[in-house]
Design a protein around this motif. Structure first.
Motif, PDB file in Angstrom:
ATOM      1  N   GLY A   1      -3.507   3.578  -0.288  1.00 28.65           N
ATOM      2  CA  GLY A   1      -4.182   3.174  -0.919  1.00 28.65           C
ATOM      3  C   GLY A   1      -3.695   1.444  -1.222  1.00 28.65           C
ATOM      4  O   GLY A   1      -2.189   2.039  -1.437  1.00 28.65           O
TER       5      GLY A   1
ATOM      6  N   TRP B   1       0.745  -0.923  -0.315  1.00 30.04           N
ATOM      7  CA  TRP B   1       0.221   0.222  -0.115  1.00 30.04           C
ATOM      8  C   TRP B   1       1.172   1.432   0.184  1.00 30.04           C
ATOM      9  O   TRP B   1       2.289   0.704   0.451  1.00 30.04           O
ATOM     10  CB  TRP B   1      -0.929  -0.271   1.090  1.00 30.04           C
ATOM     11  CG  TRP B   1      -2.487  -0.827   0.972  1.00 30.04           C
ATOM     12  CD1 TRP B   1      -2.509  -2.325   0.727  1.00 30.04           C
ATOM     13  CD2 TRP B   1      -3.477  -0.970   1.149  1.00 30.04           C
ATOM     14  NE1 TRP B   1      -3.144  -2.490   0.706  1.00 30.04           N
ATOM     15  CE2 TRP B   1      -4.463  -1.768   1.323  1.00 30.04           C
ATOM     16  CE3 TRP B   1      -3.970   0.140   1.445  1.00 30.04           C
ATOM     17  CZ2 TRP B   1      -5.670  -1.945   1.104  1.00 30.04           C
ATOM     18  CZ3 TRP B   1      -5.619   0.278   1.799  1.00 30.04           C
ATOM     19  CH2 TRP B   1      -6.178  -0.851   1.267  1.00 30.04           C
TER      20      TRP B   1
ATOM     21  N   ALA C   1      -7.782   9.082  -8.689  1.00 23.25           N
ATOM     22  CA  ALA C   1      -7.238   9.421  -7.180  1.00 23.25           C
ATOM     23  C   ALA C   1      -6.881  10.980  -7.273  1.00 23.25           C
ATOM     24  O   ALA C   1      -6.298  10.903  -5.930  1.00 23.25           O
ATOM     25  CB  ALA C   1      -6.024   8.285  -7.580  1.00 23.25           C
TER      26      ALA C   1
ATOM     27  N   THR D   1      -8.812   1.770  -1.121  1.00 27.02           N
ATOM     28  CA  THR D   1      -8.478   2.853  -0.209  1.00 27.02           C
ATOM     29  C   THR D   1      -8.459   3.065   0.995  1.00 27.02           C
ATOM     30  O   THR D   1      -9.566   2.524   1.095  1.00 27.02           O
ATOM     31  CB  THR D   1      -9.102   4.076  -1.491  1.00 27.02           C
ATOM     32  OG1 THR D   1      -8.551   4.389  -2.170  1.00 27.02           O
ATOM     33  CG2 THR D   1      -8.935   5.966  -0.323  1.00 27.02           C
TER      34      THR D   1
ATOM     35  N   SER E   1     -12.942   2.666   4.566  1.00 30.48           N
ATOM     36  CA  SER E   1     -12.105   1.594   3.142  1.00 30.48           C
ATOM     37  C   SER E   1     -13.330   0.877   2.529  1.00 30.48           C
ATOM     38  O   SER E   1     -14.429   0.929   2.458  1.00 30.48           O
ATOM     39  CB  SER E   1     -11.270  -0.076   3.940  1.00 30.48           C
ATOM     40  OG  SER E   1     -10.189   0.602   4.734  1.00 30.48           O
TER      41      SER E   1
ATOM     42  N   ASN F   1      -7.721  -2.425  -6.836  1.00 34.24           N
ATOM     43  CA  ASN F   1      -7.329  -1.247  -5.764  1.00 34.24           C
ATOM     44  C   ASN F   1      -8.648  -0.802  -4.440  1.00 34.24           C
ATOM     45  O   ASN F   1      -9.607  -1.893  -4.784  1.00 34.24           O
ATOM     46  CB  ASN F   1      -8.505  -0.149  -7.312  1.00 34.24           C
ATOM     47  CG  ASN F   1      -8.026   1.167  -7.223  1.00 34.24           C
ATOM     48  OD1 ASN F   1      -7.784   2.087  -6.230  1.00 34.24           O
ATOM     49  ND2 ASN F   1      -8.142   2.015  -7.905  1.00 34.24           N
TER      50      ASN F   1
ATOM     51  N   VAL G   1      -4.145   8.793   4.040  1.00 37.49           N
ATOM     52  CA  VAL G   1      -5.222   8.366   3.055  1.00 37.49           C
ATOM     53  C   VAL G   1      -3.848   7.276   2.923  1.00 37.49           C
ATOM     54  O   VAL G   1      -2.752   8.226   1.925  1.00 37.49           O
ATOM     55  CB  VAL G   1      -5.833   9.097   2.063  1.00 37.49           C
ATOM     56  CG1 VAL G   1      -6.478   7.927   0.870  1.00 37.49           C
ATOM     57  CG2 VAL G   1      -7.074   9.936   2.490  1.00 37.49           C
TER      58      VAL G   1
END
Length: 240
Positions: free
Chosen positions: A93, A36, A76, A107, A198, A105, A91
């Motif tokens: 991701g 991540w 993004a 986040t 999330s 994908n 944050v």
């Protein structure tokens, strides 16, 4: 990637200090998998840093088109802008390119919110109200994907957990069905809540991602004013 010290441990992030009641913790840490990346939320640098990060990750994937990469960059950047506007503390991701050109994908965003004085601070009541509201509008209502429960986090205690399926607007052009996972943590000695939100658009893998999001949430720890041994200088609220 989330900020770490030289020993690989995450540095404590500062909680906002405005009106912090006596006894409320000042910092927290949250660990993420090594795959991540940390989002730059600074308006003066985030657009360029996000493009660099995604283009670096996209290198060597012959099936990816320029349009696909540009779309990921726009997505993004939008997420980073919205997170900054909402006062996100952090944050991070995941973006993984698969051999067929598709992506994995996800986040995770950390927020702090304060319960209004005219509302109950009881966690069960808070989660019950959120669950009722969610099941009125969520496309996933009535399925196993929509769940509200109270869980126990190591060294933290009771926290709320809510999962759902939502439709999110994508630049006003389309809606993207998204799996959403939220952990709500009461901040000791205060009416504040930490929300670890999330999400992933990979709906077919929602349960797998929910397990990952749960694992991330179990690493959350509060810290007082003292910096733990072996940990370097703390970061500011938005990771700058």
């Amino acid at each position: 990637m989330t900020p770490h010290d030289e020993q690989g441990e995450p540095r404590p992030m500062l909680l906002p200090s405005d009106e912090r009641p006596p006894g409320a913790p000042a910092r927290y840490t949250l660990k993420f998998p090594s795959t991540w990346s940390h989002f730059d939320l600074d308006p003066s640098t985030r657009d360029a840093s996000i493009r660099r990060r995604i283009e670096e990750q996209a290198k060597g994937h012959a099936k990816l088109t320029r349009d696909q990469v540009d779309s990921l960059v726009r997505e993004a950047r939008k997420a980073a802008r919205e997170a900054h506007a909402q006062g996100a503390l952090q944050v991070c991701g995941l973006l993984t390119f698969l051999a067929d050109g598709s992506t994995l994908n996800a986040t995770t965003m950390v927020m702090r919110t304060r319960i209004p004085e005219d509302q109950s601070a009881d966690l069960v009541e808070q989660m019950t109200a959120a669950g009722v509201a969610n099941n009125r509008r969520s496309p996933g209502r009535g399925t196993d994907a929509n769940r509200v429960e109270i869980v126990e986090l190591p060294e933290v205690g009771s926290a709320g957990r809510m999962t759902s399926i939502e439709d999110f607007d994508y630049f006003g052009k389309a809606t993207v069905r998204t799996a959403v996972h939220q952990i709500v943590i009461p901040v000791p000695s205060s009416r504040d809540l930490i929300v670890i939100g999330s999400s992933t658009p990979n709906i077919s893998l929602s349960e797998n991602f929910f397990n990952v999001f749960d694992a991330i949430a179990t690493t959350f720890r509060f810290h007082d004013e003292e910096v733990p041994d072996g940990v370097g200088p703390t970061r500011t609220d938005n990771g700058k």
